[in-house]
Design an enzyme around this catalytic site. Structure first.
Site, mmCIF file in Angstrom:
data_model
loop_
_atom_site.group_PDB
_atom_site.id
_atom_site.type_symbol
_atom_site.label_atom_id
_atom_site.label_comp_id
_atom_site.label_asym_id
_atom_site.label_seq_id
_atom_site.Cartn_x
_atom_site.Cartn_y
_atom_site.Cartn_z
ATOM 1 N N GLU A 159 49.375 93.296 66.128
ATOM 2 C CA GLU A 159 48.515 92.317 66.798
ATOM 3 C C GLU A 159 47.754 91.513 65.766
ATOM 4 O O GLU A 159 47.137 92.075 64.860
ATOM 5 C CB GLU A 159 47.543 93.037 67.744
ATOM 6 C CG GLU A 159 46.669 92.136 68.572
ATOM 7 C CD GLU A 159 45.272 91.930 68.002
ATOM 8 O OE1 GLU A 159 44.522 91.105 68.559
ATOM 9 O OE2 GLU A 159 44.927 92.580 67.004
ATOM 10 N N ASP B 89 46.310 97.238 65.456
ATOM 11 C CA ASP B 89 45.324 96.243 65.872
ATOM 12 C C ASP B 89 44.756 95.464 64.694
ATOM 13 O O ASP B 89 44.539 96.021 63.615
ATOM 14 C CB ASP B 89 44.191 96.956 66.622
ATOM 15 C CG ASP B 89 43.124 96.016 67.112
ATOM 16 O OD1 ASP B 89 43.435 95.205 67.995
ATOM 17 O OD2 ASP B 89 41.992 96.079 66.595
#
Length: 499
Positions: free
Chosen positions: A207, A142
């Site tokens: 991401e 992330d």
């Protein structure tokens, strides 16, 4: 969730390690692979590492990004520079006990780890080892573009972005010193190589929130970076031209910049982006699902999009998203991501079958009594629900080897057409009925019929699943979408175009 207080433990509200292992083993029995969300950029301020870092305890003193004040205004320490967090504050928080500021790209409760410290990188490898050793099949990393910041702590220039609301808006600055630094990709590659070298073919997906050219650089340090273009850019005014452009921009960028053998991926929504039925149109839910399932590469579906779930109207009192809270009661609806984060709608039972508790973290959408998995799965017409359409396309995708080889994408008035020598996908983005000669457009000499393998909800009777259609005159009603299998085909031109 994203402020991790212990990277090796499971929040007791979800169970314990035995529960996790049971879930993992059960998933594997069903042939499913399990990825874990890995948050390397920051921890919680409750993490033991941070508590020791605040106390200046070696070696944890350098586990986070600390800086002296720029100066003082009276007795008030001034932040080291003008860097902004993503929740409308300075990116610097004063720690009285240590007498320094710490850096946080997100909330003050989420201090950024110092990835210039090799000990931190080793800690992250140890975390990966723990979960991969338990048997997970990979990780989604992330917010990876924020791992490293400029060492000189230079002020970032103004962006002149017209979308910036004020000087606290993250878009107000051009983040040349806090986002997408060159060292970031070297660290990610080191982590990915650690995973691949020790555990073999485990999956690593990244991401970030970068544009296409910058995102391409992340193919060199993982299996792939997420492609959010269809999710971020496709809205209610969408037409076939824009969809075609988004697809070809990604594919051409991959061809030019991604390492050989890289695989595309397609995302239509996420926990950070409004649901297709609300952001685009309820009439185009099947269009977007068909598209990502047919395009070459990996299709990514945010839970509930296969049902056509909609955003939920969340009151200010029920708002929990820090981004929404930071915008205040007058503007929270423009900033909050809570509407697309409400519980998965499994059935018409209490809390949509998601929980037996009195209440859920966020309210369930009031439409759950009729919009849920059970209702669509038990519908008499199995092909005429969003879930049924999704399953039809998935079944067809598994049958077709040509999906992985490439696809030609084009537009014709209100139609988007995607085809190979084996099938055609036709999406009508307009309200009027249209006819289309798929044979002539594809440049192929084929038999005159094809079999409909999937059709959007409430489409025409002529295009029902299993029916045969004249490929030289395919008829679509307004907002209808179909997948047609071409049974026999002979290419007219030897160098058939593929993207």
């Amino acid at each position: 969730g994203y402020d991790v207080s212990n990277y090796l433990e499971i929040n007791p509200i979800f169970g314990d390690h035995a529960d996790f292992k049971d879930m993992l083993d059960t998933a594997h029995e069903f042939g499913l692979k399990v990825l874990m969300d890995f948050v390397p950029n920051h921890s919680s301020d409750e993490h033991d590492w941070f508590q020791r870092s605040v106390a200046n305890e070696w070696p944890y003193s350098l586990y986070y990004v600390w800086a002296d004040p720029l100066g003082y205004e009276g007795d008030t320490p001034l932040p080291p520079n003008n860097w902004l967090s993503k929740v409308r504050t300075s990116a610097w928080q004063w720690a009285e006990e240590r007498g320094q500021f710490y850096y946080h790209q997100y909330q003050a409760a989420q201090p950024d780890l110092n990835f210039r410290n090799s000990l931190v990188i080793q800690e992250m490898k140890d975390v990966l080892d723990f979960w991969l050793g338990l048997g997970i099949d990979g990780v989604r990393m992330d917010a990876v573009s924020h791992l490293i910041e400029d060492e000189q702590l230079l002020d970032e220039p103004e962006s002149n972005n017209p979308e910036a609301v004020d000087e606290l808006d993250w878009r107000y600055l051009d983040h040349i010193y806090t986002n997408n630094q060159a060292e970031t990709r070297a660290i990610l590659l080191e982590l990915a190589l650690h995973i691949k070298g020790k555990y073999g073919d485990r999956f690593v997906v990244l991401e970030n929130d970068l544009d296409v050219p910058d995102t391409m650089e992340y193919y060199s340090c993982a299996d792939m970076p997420f492609n959010f273009n269809l999710a971020k850019h496709i809205k209610s005014n969408v037409g076939p031209g824009q969809v075609k452009s988004e697809i070809l921009t990604w594919l051409s960028s991959m061809e030019q910049n991604a390492p050989p053998g890289s695989v595309a991926n397609w995302v239509t929504g996420s926990h950070d982006i409004g649901r297709v039925a609300s952001r685009v149109s309820p009439r185009l839910v099947d269009h977007m699902n068909m598209l990502v399932l047919i395009l070459p590469g990996v299709s990514v579906t945010y839970q509930g999009e296969e049902l056509g779930m909609t955003n939920t109207n969340i009151t200010w009192e029920d708002t929990l998203d820090p981004a929404g809270l930071a915008c205040g009661p007058d503007r929270y609806q423009y900033c909050s991501r809570d509407p697309e984060r409400t519980p998965m709608q499994w059935s018409s039972d209490m809390n949509a079958g998601f929980s037996t508790a009195r209440s859920t973290w966020l309210p369930v959408n009031p439409n759950y009594p009729w919009l849920n998995v059970e209702a669509q799965a038990t519908n008499e017409d199995v092909h005429n629900t969003h879930l049924g359409v999704y399953k039809d396309v998935m079944k067809f995708r598994k049958e077709m080897s040509s999906v992985s080889k490439g696809i030609h994408v084009d537009e014709d008035n209100s139609l988007l057409i995607a085809f190979t020598t084996d099938f055609g996908l036709l999406l009508n983005f307009g309200e009027d009925e249209v006819s289309f000669d798929l044979l002539e457009h594809c440049g192929m000499l084929c038999d005159i019929v094809g079999e409909v393998k999937a059709r959007s909800v409430n489409g025409s009777t002529e295009n029902r699943v299993g029916s045969w259609v004249d490929l030289s005159n395919v008829m679509l009603t307004g907002y209808e979408a179909v997948v047609i299998k071409i049974e026999t085909c002979q290419k007219k031109v030897a160098d058939y175009i593929e993207c």
